[in-house]
Design a protein around this motif. Structure first.
Motif, PDB file in Angstrom:
ATOM      1  N   ARG A 117       0.871  -1.117   0.039  1.00  0.00           N
ATOM      2  CA  ARG A 117      -0.124  -0.141   0.097  1.00  0.00           C
ATOM      3  C   ARG A 117       0.697   1.160  -0.245  1.00  0.00           C
ATOM      4  N   LEU A 118       2.026   1.189   0.830  1.00  0.00           N
ATOM      5  CA  LEU A 118       2.768   2.407   0.868  1.00  0.00           C
ATOM      6  C   LEU A 118       3.587   2.654  -0.415  1.00  0.00           C
ATOM      7  N   ALA A 119       3.783   1.448  -1.105  1.00  0.00           N
ATOM      8  CA  ALA A 119       4.646   1.724  -2.280  1.00  0.00           C
ATOM      9  C   ALA A 119       3.986   2.149  -3.561  1.00  0.00           C
ATOM     10  N   SER A 120       2.575   1.617  -3.496  1.00  0.00           N
ATOM     11  CA  SER A 120       1.802   2.238  -4.311  1.00  0.00           C
ATOM     12  C   SER A 120       1.302   3.526  -4.067  1.00  0.00           C
ATOM     13  N   ALA A 121       1.351   3.954  -3.001  1.00  0.00           N
ATOM     14  CA  ALA A 121       1.044   5.617  -3.031  1.00  0.00           C
ATOM     15  C   ALA A 121       2.061   6.597  -3.025  1.00  0.00           C
ATOM     16  N   LEU A 122       3.215   5.920  -2.514  1.00  0.00           N
ATOM     17  CA  LEU A 122       4.520   6.585  -3.101  1.00  0.00           C
ATOM     18  C   LEU A 122       4.496   6.698  -4.739  1.00  0.00           C
ATOM     19  N   SER A 123       4.361   5.558  -5.390  1.00  0.00           N
ATOM     20  CA  SER A 123       4.407   5.617  -6.831  1.00  0.00           C
ATOM     21  C   SER A 123       3.492   6.574  -7.513  1.00  0.00           C
ATOM     22  N   PHE A 124       2.331   6.652  -6.966  1.00  0.00           N
ATOM     23  CA  PHE A 124       1.165   7.787  -7.256  1.00  0.00           C
ATOM     24  C   PHE A 124       1.708   9.113  -7.286  1.00  0.00           C
ATOM     25  N   GLY A 125       2.209   9.229  -6.053  1.00  0.00           N
ATOM     26  CA  GLY A 125       2.764  10.723  -5.850  1.00  0.00           C
ATOM     27  C   GLY A 125       3.825  10.938  -6.697  1.00  0.00           C
ATOM     28  N   TYR A 126       4.589  10.066  -7.106  1.00  0.00           N
ATOM     29  CA  TYR A 126       5.579  10.512  -8.274  1.00  0.00           C
ATOM     30  C   TYR A 126       4.993  10.604  -9.542  1.00  0.00           C
ATOM     31  N   VAL A 127       3.938   9.841 -10.086  1.00  0.00           N
ATOM     32  CA  VAL A 127       3.154   9.844 -11.183  1.00  0.00           C
ATOM     33  C   VAL A 127       2.657  11.246 -11.260  1.00  0.00           C
ATOM     34  N   ARG A 128       1.802  11.731 -10.219  1.00  0.00           N
ATOM     35  CA  ARG A 128       1.406  13.080 -10.015  1.00  0.00           C
ATOM     36  C   ARG A 128       2.288  14.051 -10.324  1.00  0.00           C
ATOM     37  N   GLY A 129       3.554  13.854  -9.943  1.00  0.00           N
ATOM     38  CA  GLY A 129       4.658  14.861  -9.946  1.00  0.00           C
ATOM     39  C   GLY A 129       4.738  15.842  -8.613  1.00  0.00           C
ATOM     40  N   SER A 130       4.055  15.109  -7.524  1.00  0.00           N
ATOM     41  CA  SER A 130       4.079  16.031  -6.365  1.00  0.00           C
ATOM     42  C   SER A 130       4.827  15.284  -5.337  1.00  0.00           C
ATOM     43  N   THR A 131       6.331  15.303  -5.850  1.00  0.00           N
ATOM     44  CA  THR A 131       7.163  14.745  -4.803  1.00  0.00           C
ATOM     45  C   THR A 131       7.810  15.891  -3.918  1.00  0.00           C
ATOM     46  N   GLY A 132       7.558  17.161  -4.290  1.00  0.00           N
ATOM     47  CA  GLY A 132       8.057  18.280  -3.416  1.00  0.00           C
ATOM     48  C   GLY A 132       9.283  18.645  -4.116  1.00  0.00           C
ATOM     49  N   ALA A 133       9.952  18.141  -5.091  1.00  0.00           N
ATOM     50  CA  ALA A 133      11.283  18.556  -5.530  1.00  0.00           C
ATOM     51  C   ALA A 133      11.067  19.770  -6.509  1.00  0.00           C
ATOM     52  N   ASN A 134       9.660  19.957  -7.079  1.00  0.00           N
ATOM     53  CA  ASN A 134       9.620  21.029  -8.216  1.00  0.00           C
ATOM     54  C   ASN A 134       8.950  22.281  -7.490  1.00  0.00           C
ATOM     55  N   ARG A 135       8.589  21.875  -6.118  1.00  0.00           N
ATOM     56  CA  ARG A 135       7.864  23.055  -5.327  1.00  0.00           C
ATOM     57  C   ARG A 135       8.996  24.182  -5.148  1.00  0.00           C
ATOM     58  N   PRO A 136       8.578  25.547  -5.131  1.00  0.00           N
ATOM     59  CA  PRO A 136       9.614  26.616  -4.852  1.00  0.00           C
ATOM     60  C   PRO A 136       9.795  26.793  -3.338  1.00  0.00           C
ATOM     61  N   ASP A 137      11.043  27.088  -2.868  1.00  0.00           N
ATOM     62  CA  ASP A 137      11.212  27.131  -1.426  1.00  0.00           C
ATOM     63  C   ASP A 137      10.764  28.507  -1.078  1.00  0.00           C
ATOM     64  N   PRO A 138       9.954  28.431  -0.126  1.00  0.00           N
ATOM     65  CA  PRO A 138       9.434  29.822   0.539  1.00  0.00           C
ATOM     66  C   PRO A 138      10.438  30.709   1.091  1.00  0.00           C
ATOM     67  N   ALA A 139      11.539  30.054   1.607  1.00  0.00           N
ATOM     68  CA  ALA A 139      12.830  30.957   2.142  1.00  0.00           C
ATOM     69  C   ALA A 139      13.756  31.586   1.133  1.00  0.00           C
TER      70      ALA A 139
END
Length: 73
Positions: free
Chosen positions: A49-71
Motif C-alpha cells: 500500500r505504501l509503495a503504491s501510494a508513493l508511486s502515485f505521488g511520483y506519477v502526479r509529480g507531487s514529490t516536493g522537488a519542483n515546489r519553490p522554496d518559500p525561504a
C-alpha cells in the motif's frame, strides 16, 4: 576483535526473541510460526500500500522537488 563479539550478542538477542515469541504463543512453536507468518503478511500488505501510494505521488509529480522554496526570494 569487537566484530567477533557482536555476532554472539546478535545471536543471544535472536534466541531471546524466539523464546519470547514461543512463550507468547503458549509454548507451541507451530502457533508461533503461524503468528509470525500472519504478521509477515500484514507487513507485506502495508508495504504494498505504501509503495503504491508513493508511486502515485511520483506519477502526479507531487514529490516536493519542483515546489519553490518559500525561504528563497
Amino acid at each position: 576483535m569487537t566484530d567477533q563479539v557482536h555476532p554472539a550478542c546478535d545471536t543471544d538477542r535472536m534466541e531471546a526473541d524466539v523464546t519470547a515469541v514461543i512463550e507468547a504463543c503458549g509454548g507451541d512453536p507451530r502457533t508461533a510460526i503461524k503468528a509470525l507468518l500472519v504478521e509477515q503478511e500484514i507487513l507485506e500488505q502495508r508495504i504494498a500500500r505504501l509503495a503504491s501510494a508513493l508511486s502515485f505521488g511520483y506519477v502526479r509529480g507531487s514529490t516536493g522537488a519542483n515546489r519553490p522554496d518559500p525561504a528563497r526570494p
